[in-house]
Design a protein around this motif. Sequence first.
Motif, PDB file in Angstrom:
ATOM      1  N   PHE A  21      38.872  33.329  41.036  1.00  0.00           N
ATOM      2  CA  PHE A  21      39.787  34.405  41.796  1.00  0.00           C
ATOM      3  C   PHE A  21      39.364  34.497  43.159  1.00  0.00           C
ATOM      4  CE2 PHE A  21      41.314  36.039  37.755  1.00  0.00           C
ATOM      5  CZ  PHE A  21      42.669  36.343  38.056  1.00  0.00           C
ATOM      6  N   LYS A  80      35.392  43.205  39.072  1.00  0.00           N
ATOM      7  CA  LYS A  80      34.675  42.112  39.929  1.00  0.00           C
ATOM      8  C   LYS A  80      35.536  40.869  39.581  1.00  0.00           C
ATOM      9  CE  LYS A  80      31.363  40.112  36.840  1.00  0.00           C
ATOM     10  NZ  LYS A  80      30.313  39.496  36.592  1.00  0.00           N
ATOM     11  N   THR A  81      35.890  40.462  38.351  1.00  0.00           N
ATOM     12  CA  THR A  81      36.403  39.395  37.915  1.00  0.00           C
ATOM     13  C   THR A  81      37.636  39.059  38.695  1.00  0.00           C
ATOM     14  OG1 THR A  81      35.785  39.565  35.577  1.00  0.00           O
ATOM     15  CG2 THR A  81      37.559  38.009  36.041  1.00  0.00           C
ATOM     16  N   THR A  82      38.615  39.968  39.089  1.00  0.00           N
ATOM     17  CA  THR A  82      39.743  39.766  39.848  1.00  0.00           C
ATOM     18  C   THR A  82      39.623  40.247  41.181  1.00  0.00           C
ATOM     19  OG1 THR A  82      41.005  41.509  39.096  1.00  0.00           O
ATOM     20  CG2 THR A  82      41.130  39.723  37.513  1.00  0.00           C
TER      21      THR A  82
END
Lengths: 448, 448
Positions: free
Chosen positions: A425, A98-100
């Motif tokens: 992001f 989910k971060t990127t």
Amino acid sequence: MPAPDTPDPSTVDPNTVDPNVLDLSTIEQFVLTPELKGYPHDAAPRAIRDIGSAGWNVLRGDLPFPVALLKRSALDHNLAWMADFTRESGVLIAPHGKTTMAPQLFAQQLAAGAWGMTLATMQQVSLAVRLGLRRVILANQLVARADILQAARLLRDTPGLELHVLVDSMAQLALIEGVLAADAHDCRLLAMIECGIDGGRTGCRSVAQAMALARAIAGSSAVALSGIECYEGLQVTGHSATDAAAVTGLMQVVQQVARQCDAEGLFHGEEIVLSAGGSAAFDVVARTLPMQLSRPVRTILRSGCYLAHDSGFYQRFMEDIRARSGARWQERPGLQPALEIWCQVQSQPEPGLAILALGKRDASFDLDLPMPFAWVDAAGRAPIGKDWTIAKMNDQHAYLRFPPGPAPAVGDLIGCGISHPCTTFDKWRWLPVVDDSYNVRSAIQTFF
Amino acid sequence: MPAPDTPDPSTVDPNTVDPNVLDLSTIEQFVLTPELKGYPHDAAPRAIRDIGSAGWNVLRGDLPFPVALLKRSALDHNLAWMADFTRESGVLIAPHGKTTMAPQLFAQQLAAGAWGMTLATMQQVSLAVRLGLRRVILANQLVARADILQAARLLRDTPGLELHVLVDSMAQLALIEGVLAADAHDCRLLAMIECGIDGGRTGCRSVAQAMALARAIAGSSAVALSGIECYEGLQVTGHSATDAAAVTGLMQVVQQVARQCDAEGLFHGEEIVLSAGGSAAFDVVARTLPMQLSRPVRTILRSGCYLAHDSGFYQRFMEDIRARSGARWQERPGLQPALEIWCQVQSQPEPGLAILALGKRDASFDLDLPMPFAWVDAAGRAPIGKDWTIAKMNDQHAYLRFPPGPAPAVGDLIGCGISHPCTTFDKWRWLPVVDDSYNVRSAIQTFF
């Protein structure tokens, strides 16, 4: 531990050693155009795979500002760092994607040895599975009818898919059972029970509650118990000893539930999964979560922010992680910030104040404001003042405060680190990847 | 006041009455797919123009949660409200498009009578001009070489384009002149001087500073003075009388500079533009900015948030705006929140706490957290408690606190209003537009 009613991955294709082979061809062929933030106004549209050959340089102003970028050297450093750390610690990692939400970065994480990926929603899971991901943790409770059906559909249609979801209540289990019974899907979902803490977020609040749920899952025809997990990241404060004690305490709860489930024979597969780990105290997890049970145990970290790292929130935890991890980790450099935002001074209206063309639509502002670390004036790189700080941001503007002395001028470039990569992001549909001279070498696409 | 070196719009095509005719065909043909947040997992890809015929209903769960949506009736109400308000006030409006970055909504604003659009970056301007926009205010200082060249390129290549940019310093003017002289672009950019206040953001800090700049612009071969503007929104606090006084004071500065420029013959065109106006005190601007000068004056508001409005920050200013605007505006309803987010309860782990599958990646959190206003349980719509509040948000979770009494259950739907539409729009690549029964009637695409 394959999904119970799909073939074992090893029988699907004996030539496939790595179950997670992502096909990035549709992404590589995706065409970027000038209507995307950060893309040159007058450049012809270019496929992602051709961005590196355009000959662009960020500091030369070839891309319009502001622009968020990734540094290749820092990404590579961080990939190697975490691969070494997990190998040495004897744990696996399924980085939180989910971060990127950049499958090209997922592929690099998998190539560096990640066991699989963690994701936050069924939309994210579906995209990754479509591209070839076969080992997935959905680090959330599955509750929506559409999401439950989609999970069942993916399992049915994807040989070799191993998908774990989280369950933390009888009410949620009943929802899943209701949907799957009504739709006669012939599969059992792999579920991990989430342990939580009083005053925390999701998760069973006691061992007794977790055990009652585990027994219900063991008797379910819709769900099978694959492991126990928790998320310790919300307890981490930055006081190293306190953090270590709090995280260790939560790991002990997970272990207690796992031991009891093992003793009662409630686990479904041939292996048992234990999982935890944000990006702030994963070292404590790696040291304290692994345990012996009657079957092989896989301990899986889920850290998501280690790859981009940052210059604020996670940077502050890095020293604690290295200090707690022994001499070898204090000697080598820690994770490096790979995500930067470059912007321009648009006004210098008062002494000590420069207004940057950079705003809440471009950069994280939830944990800290962006941190200026580089200054390029008309003559080239200049030494930035240590106390130059961004004091405030509006939608499209940042307020850079600086003391008397050298001052940034209208048109100068300011390079900023960010705090909390996730919320930077998601403001960019693509990001250039640059070398240490800021030449654009490749590009990644995001899917938010 | 056309751009000086392009034909007058009225001579370009005598059949074109409205200079701002947007061609939305590429957007209408854009195909949405299940990899986009909010799109059904198992639906076939569909073009934007075909979304309304899919027969989806949000409350039935046809779209995965969380989902951000626009209510058609509220959009229509707000379009009509602002058209009436500006008509009655004798001012024009160029709504700030950065809020939604949805050209389909721009077209509705233009159809409701907007003079043109305001945008924040040259990337946004370029997209809108490519689609057909011909009257644009870039409400930012133009400083980057690439942006200056792009402005010149658009003017050269787009007959009838009227583009105003902001200038607030001699340094900035020199940058523009340097780029345009070096590249021998045969046009003069229309520029408005920005007036600011001490301790504020961009803008000249004194009348003397603004006048020096105006004289320099009048002597420039690269830039022509088209008007004077300011942004009063940062001074607005919610104390009605104080706000009215502060905003009026800033308008008087703009008028003073305009009067002096007019007296000195520094304006370039046949008309003079005066512009201001966020979405918090535009009524004060509309009453106090218009003035008589030696040439016709166009007073242009730039409010961007009126269309989606909100349930928090801008809602709080609405009462002041109506109260200040006289009986007619107190009698009719004010602007209505058109942007909602619907999500699901994923856990109810403690008394008084429900965890919603809704996070910082989905909804605004910069001015207020989302505000629950609707509750749908297994039996249908239920009366939501007045003191149900979202107390905290993580990346993918929201913490809903509620007092003893009726409690939301796992799987229930919660409808939330938001505060500050800008920072919600930019988290969604498309949004469904629904009728009052939450049937999906159309869709809009965003360009962030």
